[in-house]
Write a protein that holds these residues in place. Structure first.
Motif, mmCIF file in Angstrom:
data_model
loop_
_atom_site.group_PDB
_atom_site.id
_atom_site.type_symbol
_atom_site.label_atom_id
_atom_site.label_comp_id
_atom_site.label_asym_id
_atom_site.label_seq_id
_atom_site.Cartn_x
_atom_site.Cartn_y
_atom_site.Cartn_z
ATOM 1 N N PRO A 283 0.914 -1.118 -0.128
ATOM 2 C CA PRO A 283 0.111 -0.007 0.012
ATOM 3 C C PRO A 283 0.922 1.341 0.067
ATOM 4 O O PRO A 283 1.697 1.398 0.726
ATOM 5 C CB PRO A 283 -0.679 -0.255 1.348
ATOM 6 C CG PRO A 283 -0.874 -1.547 1.577
ATOM 7 C CD PRO A 283 0.392 -2.143 1.110
ATOM 8 N N GLN B 11 -6.456 -2.172 3.947
ATOM 9 C CA GLN B 11 -6.076 -3.443 3.774
ATOM 10 C C GLN B 11 -5.889 -4.253 5.229
ATOM 11 O O GLN B 11 -6.588 -5.432 5.197
ATOM 12 C CB GLN B 11 -4.598 -3.297 3.160
ATOM 13 C CG GLN B 11 -3.884 -5.005 2.922
ATOM 14 C CD GLN B 11 -2.336 -4.767 2.934
ATOM 15 O OE1 GLN B 11 -1.725 -4.306 3.671
ATOM 16 N NE2 GLN B 11 -1.882 -5.235 1.728
ATOM 17 N N GLU C 119 -5.650 4.476 -5.043
ATOM 18 C CA GLU C 119 -5.767 3.806 -3.775
ATOM 19 C C GLU C 119 -6.865 4.638 -3.170
ATOM 20 O O GLU C 119 -7.491 4.259 -2.041
ATOM 21 C CB GLU C 119 -4.458 3.631 -3.086
ATOM 22 C CG GLU C 119 -3.408 2.462 -3.652
ATOM 23 C CD GLU C 119 -2.488 2.154 -2.641
ATOM 24 O OE1 GLU C 119 -1.749 1.253 -3.031
ATOM 25 O OE2 GLU C 119 -2.213 3.122 -1.934
#
Length: 760
Positions: A375, A384, A605
């Motif tokens: 990430p 996550q 993201e």
């Protein structure tokens, strides 16, 4: 008797933890060597705890430690076995002590319920800490045992490597496809299946479709599919791909869309399938571009702990998890069990449990054969870890009956234990929050002059929580350094990252208990204001908890003065502030952290359309009601305790570690609360009734922070603290994977840094 036993066991744990740092890796494998490893520090512990006699507490504690060390796994080296024996016996003695100081009080029914609640939290945290210590020693204090692959098959079976993608930059996915086509494997026996799952922006998936078509025209077996409004998230996409496999495919592999795979991947793993009992083969997840910042290096260290400790230990018991990428599964097994469970958000770990329950075997190859991207933002890391924790609790809800020791499940007892502890490890961070609540109530009682007494701690009992925090941190730093070959400072950074995710994991556990189907964490977006204000809003809950802990600690120091109790309470409050405040520290680095070449990936993201909203109506109502109920419960209990007269302390420790309190000494500074009256002479039995005196003697006892038993990478790490970390995971046990356990933690929880173990 009990106080002296507690002193002896605590001393033995300290001495053998120090021995672990110096000689834990020395390959002394003879069982006879475990005798001096226990008896030498045991003699010191016996002397510290009082006069040495045949049935003295120190001698009994040493004998029990030696017994546990001798029955520890045969392949363990001497110092590791001795350390485990001391931790087991010390935990047992401490548990008896906690039960005694909980039940010795005369209190109202509500106060008794609170005391038993705290005792249950403490015992649960101690059990998770023991599991984490076992996993660490099992992986690091024994000879490395790696299963060698059988000879290559006469004819290589057809393998399909599935590449699920969602909202990925096309250039990253194209690099992954090219790396798969460079694998050293017969081209006619290698199929690459790219499945784009619900990407609404056609500019992201059209280039993939075009390139796969060009490769197919060039004679390569490359397939592409774009699924629109397809249910089931990643599991749903993989199930679609499974149903559309060519008939000659015998083995299915999964590779994340940002991985670069080495050419030797398949020839190093496919031969294991010559054994018909092998259902799946897993290799470690490894990462690239992690050298760019201290944050990336810390995340890399935490993820590595799970694959170098948790998975290594579990491989000895055939209880590894399938981690979702860089692994292979026998197609016939996948078809026979109906594919992936689309209701479980960590479908990979859940599938491995079902494969093992069918009598299959999982093989762990400890060498990485591919590197992906971690990430790239702290927000993405939080999402996550939320997913891993949510999925771990989903697995527990679905399979808990099969994991009980007395069930008729085909799983072995060791497999049940590993998967059960791996799932339970995620609750470590919820225990952390519970400890923080009890410590806050204790602090409020101290400053108000009305002690919140639910456990009557005195002397060493007040200091032990801090001691266990320190020892857990020491063990974690040693374990992460040995496993990942980093410096102590880098190991501490990995611990901080896992600790900072404590609230997110707690939230995931609460939601997983309320909702059955998988959900994702999406951080709400805020318009306006500076980037720093935006990032602090992302971690608003953690920031508020940290600020409250610091404020309360300062209040205790200013109003209640200095004593053993107030110092211990302040340090535990500051530990809680460190845990939750770490989230603000890492969130503030997001705007400038991603490398320039990966800024597009980082931006994706954070897109607001990813996942599902953080709060839905029923969930928001349920969480709010739960928090209100807990607050009301603690408030009524504190009010009830405040209306009662102050409770007297218990006897101080006998022997070299303790002496009678001086008459008239004050514990509470400006509040002027008198100290307990002097204890009877040393000849008096330790169990004599407490003298009638006053003083706030009780504080909740947080336990330890250790690498969690495996669950992601987990995640999430062994240090007792008011936080349940790893470890990173933990997991658990290790940290960060859904079955374990990101150290947690290292997520520093009594655990954690098991560091969450990272399944994809």
């Amino acid at each position: 008797m009990l106080d002296r036993s507690l002193a002896a066991s605590a001393t033995l744990v300290v001495l053998l933890t120090l021995a672990l740092l110096r000689g834990g890796r020395r390959p002394i494998g003879w069982r006879i060597a475990r005798l001096p490893a226990v008896l030498l520090p045991g003699a010191v512990a016996s002397w510290v705890s009082g006069p040495i006699a045949p049935l003295a507490p120190g001698v009994i504690v040493t004998a029990l430690t030696l017994l546990v060390a001798l029955v520890a796994p045969r392949r363990w080296w001497a110092v590791g076995a001795a350390t485990f024996g001391s931790v087991v016996v010390g935990t047992a003695v401490y548990s008896v002590y906690l039960a005694r100081v909980t039940l010795i009080l005369d209190r109202s029914p509500l106060g008794l319920v609170l005391g038993l609640l705290l005792l249950g939290i403490e015992l649960g945290a101690l059990a998770l800490m023991l599991a984490a210590v076992f996993e660490m020693l099992d992986a690091l204090c024994r000879p490395v045992s790696v299963e060698r692959p059988p000879p290559p098959p006469g004819r290589w079976p057809t393998v399909c490597l599935q590449v699920p993608a969602h909202q990925e930059p096309p250039e990253l996915v194209l690099e992954t496809i090219q790396s798969l086509l460079r694998i050293d494997y017969p081209p006619e026996a290698l199929v690459v299946q790219v499945i784009d799952n619900n990407t609404p922006d056609a500019s992201l998936w059209r280039p993939l479709e075009a390139e796969c078509g060009r490769l197919r025209q060039a004679g390569r077996r490359v397939e592409f599919a774009h699924l629109e409004r397809w249910p089931g998230f990643k599991a749903g996409a993989l199930n679609w791909g499974r149903r559309h496999l060519d008939p000659d495919v015998k083995i299915v592999g999964i590779v994340d869309a940002d991985y670069l795979v080495e050419p030797g991947f398949l020839k190093a793993t496919v031969p294991y399938f010559v054994d018909p009992a092998v259902s799946f083969v897993q290799t470690p997840q490894e990462y690239r571009a992690w050298q760019e910042s201290a944050f990336f290096r810390a995340c890399h260290t935490g993820f590595g702990y799970f694959f170098r400790v948790g998975m290594v230990s579990r491989s000895y018991r055939n209880s590894i998890i399938f981690a979702g990428t860089m692994g292979l599964i026998r197609r016939s097994v996948l078809d026979a069990m109906g594919g992936w469970d689309e209701a479980i958000i960590t479908e990979d770990a859940e599938a491995s449990l079902r494969m093992l329950a069918r009598g299959g075997r999982g093989v762990y190859v400890p060498r990485p054969y591919g590197r992906g991207l971690m990430p790239l933002t702290y927000e993405a890391l939080r999402g996550q870890r939320f997913r891993w924790a949510f999925g771990g609790i989903q697995i527990l809800r679905k399979h808990w009956r099969a994991l009980l020791p007395w069930s008729d499940s085909p799983l072995s007892q060791r497999q049940r234990r590993d998967y059960l502890l791996g799932a339970l490890w995620w609750f470590n961070d919820a225990l952390t929050l519970g400890f923080a609540a009890f410590i806050a109530a204790t602090a409020a009682g101290v400053v108000s002059g009305h002690p919140f007494v639910i456990q009557r701690l005195a002397g060493l009992g007040i200091v032990l929580p801090l001691l266990y925090v320190a020892l857990g941190l020491v063990r974690y730093v040693w374990g992460i350094r040995v496993a990942t070959r980093v410096t102590s400072l880098e190991a501490m950074d990995a611990l901080r990252v896992n600790l900072s995710l404590s609230w997110v994991v707690t939230l995931a556990c609460v939601r997983a208990l309320i909702e059955e189907r998988g959900v994702f964490l999406r951080t709400p977006k805020f318009r306006g204001g500076s980037p720093a204000i935006h990032e602090l809003r992302v971690v608003a809950v953690e920031t508020a908890l940290a600020a409250a802990a610091v404020g309360l600690a300062g209040w205790v120091a200013l109003v209640a003065g200095f004593s053993l109790l107030t110092i211990a309470v302040d340090l535990l409050l500051l530990w809680s502030a460190f845990i939750y405040g770490s989230a603000a520290r890492f969130a503030l680095g997001d705007p400038d952290r991603p490398p320039a070449g990966l800024r597009t990936k980082a931006a994706m993201e954070l897109r607001p359309d990813l996942g599902q909203a953080l709060v839905s109506g029923p969930v928001r109502l349920g969480v709010t009601a739960a928090i209100a109920a807990v607050a009301l419960f603690l408030g009524l209990s504190l009010a009830g305790e405040a209306a009662r007269p102050p409770v007297g302390g218990i006897l101080p420790l006998e022997g070299p570690l303790g002496s009678p309190a001086a008459p008239g000494r004050l514990i509470g500074g400006r509040n002027g609360l008198p100290a307990p009256s002097p204890s009877p002479p040393p000849s008096a039995p330790a169990s004599a009734p407490p003298s009638p005196s006053t003083g706030p003697r009780a504080s909740p006892t947080p336990l330890t922070t250790t690498p969690g038993p495996t669950t992601p990478p987990s995640a999430t790490p062994a240090a007792p603290a008011p936080s349940a970390v790893a470890a990173p995971s933990a997991p658990p046990p290790s940290a960060p994977p859904p079955s374990a356990p990101p150290p947690s933690a290292p997520a520093a929880s009594l655990s954690s840094p098991s560091v969450p173990s990272p399944p994809a």
